[in-house]
Motif scaffolding. Sequence first.
Motif, short mmCIF file in Angstrom:
data_model
loop_
_atom_site.label_atom_id
_atom_site.label_comp_id
_atom_site.label_asym_id
_atom_site.label_seq_id
_atom_site.Cartn_x
_atom_site.Cartn_y
_atom_site.Cartn_z
N PHE A 1 0.84 -1.20 0.00
CA PHE A 1 0.00 0.00 0.00
C PHE A 1 0.88 1.26 0.00
O PHE A 1 0.70 2.15 -0.83
N TYR A 2 1.84 1.32 0.92
CA TYR A 2 2.69 2.51 1.01
C TYR A 2 3.62 2.65 -0.19
O TYR A 2 3.89 3.77 -0.62
N LEU A 3 4.06 1.56 -0.75
CA LEU A 3 4.88 1.61 -1.95
C LEU A 3 4.07 2.21 -3.10
O LEU A 3 4.57 3.05 -3.86
N ALA A 4 2.81 1.80 -3.23
CA ALA A 4 1.93 2.35 -4.27
C ALA A 4 1.72 3.85 -4.06
O ALA A 4 1.82 4.63 -5.01
N VAL A 5 1.46 4.27 -2.83
CA VAL A 5 1.25 5.69 -2.55
C VAL A 5 2.52 6.48 -2.86
O VAL A 5 2.48 7.51 -3.54
N GLU A 6 3.66 6.00 -2.37
CA GLU A 6 4.93 6.71 -2.56
C GLU A 6 5.34 6.80 -4.03
O GLU A 6 5.99 7.76 -4.43
N SER A 7 4.93 5.83 -4.84
CA SER A 7 5.31 5.85 -6.26
C SER A 7 4.21 6.46 -7.13
O SER A 7 4.28 6.39 -8.36
N GLY A 8 3.19 7.07 -6.51
CA GLY A 8 2.15 7.76 -7.26
C GLY A 8 1.17 6.85 -7.96
O GLY A 8 0.49 7.28 -8.90
N GLN A 9 1.04 5.61 -7.52
CA GLN A 9 0.11 4.66 -8.12
C GLN A 9 -1.17 4.59 -7.31
O GLN A 9 -1.42 3.65 -6.56
N GLY A 10 -2.00 5.62 -7.47
CA GLY A 10 -3.23 5.73 -6.69
C GLY A 10 -4.19 4.59 -6.90
O GLY A 10 -4.79 4.08 -5.95
N THR B 1 -7.08 9.46 -6.99
CA THR B 1 -6.56 10.82 -6.85
C THR B 1 -6.49 11.23 -5.39
O THR B 1 -5.49 11.78 -4.93
N ALA B 2 -7.56 10.93 -4.65
CA ALA B 2 -7.64 11.35 -3.24
C ALA B 2 -6.56 10.71 -2.38
O ALA B 2 -5.95 11.39 -1.54
N VAL B 3 -6.28 9.42 -2.56
CA VAL B 3 -5.33 8.72 -1.71
C VAL B 3 -3.93 9.32 -1.84
O VAL B 3 -3.16 9.34 -0.87
N LEU B 4 -3.61 9.83 -3.01
CA LEU B 4 -2.28 10.41 -3.22
C LEU B 4 -2.13 11.78 -2.57
O LEU B 4 -1.01 12.24 -2.36
N GLY B 5 -3.24 12.42 -2.25
CA GLY B 5 -3.20 13.74 -1.62
C GLY B 5 -3.28 13.71 -0.10
O GLY B 5 -3.28 14.76 0.54
N LEU B 6 -3.33 12.53 0.49
CA LEU B 6 -3.47 12.42 1.94
C LEU B 6 -2.12 12.48 2.66
O LEU B 6 -1.08 12.24 2.05
N ARG C 1 -7.59 8.69 15.04
CA ARG C 1 -8.02 9.55 13.94
C ARG C 1 -7.26 9.10 12.71
O ARG C 1 -6.04 9.05 12.72
N CYS C 2 -8.00 8.74 11.63
CA CYS C 2 -7.36 8.18 10.44
C CYS C 2 -7.65 9.02 9.21
O CYS C 2 -8.75 9.55 9.05
N GLU C 3 -6.66 9.12 8.35
CA GLU C 3 -6.82 9.78 7.05
C GLU C 3 -7.71 8.95 6.14
O GLU C 3 -8.50 9.47 5.39
N VAL C 4 -7.52 7.64 6.18
CA VAL C 4 -8.34 6.69 5.43
C VAL C 4 -9.07 5.84 6.45
O VAL C 4 -8.43 5.29 7.35
#
Length: 129
Positions: A35-44, A68-73, A124-127
Motif C-alpha cells: 500500500f505505502y509503496l503504491a502511494v509513494e510511487s504515485g500509483q493511486g 486521486t484522493a489517496v495520493l493527496g493524503l 483519527r485516520c486519514e483513510v
Amino acid sequence: MKIPSTMVAVPVLVACLTGCAAATAAPAEQTVRRFYLAVESGQGQRACSLLTPEAAESLSTGGQTCATAVLGLDLPGGRTQAAEVWGDEAQVRLTRDTVFLHRFPQGWLVRGAGCRPRGERPYRCEVEA
C-alpha cells in the motif's frame, strides 16, 4: 545434571507461539508495505485496490476518485514497529503511522491508514471505513 522437561517445554512453547504470531502477521505487513509503496510511487489506483471497499468509497467524495484522493493524503508511513492479528483483524504500527486491516477471502485489505492515537479516544485516520 538432568533438566526437568517443563524447563525445556515452556521456552519451546513460548518460541513457537511468538513465531506463529509473527508468521500470522506477515501477510498483513506485506499488504501495508505494498500500500505505502503504491502511494509513494504515485500509483493511486494500485493503492486503492489494497483498501477495503468501504475505505475506498470513503475517499471517492466531492467528484474526486479514490486514486486521486489517496495520493493527496498525509500518509507518513515508516518502518514496521509491531504487528498484531486478532482473527480477521490486524494492526500494523509503523514509525510514523498505524494501519488497520481486515482479512477477506482474497487476503488482507487496509481499512484504516494514516491513523494517529488520541489518548483514550479512538484513532483519527486519514483513510477509514
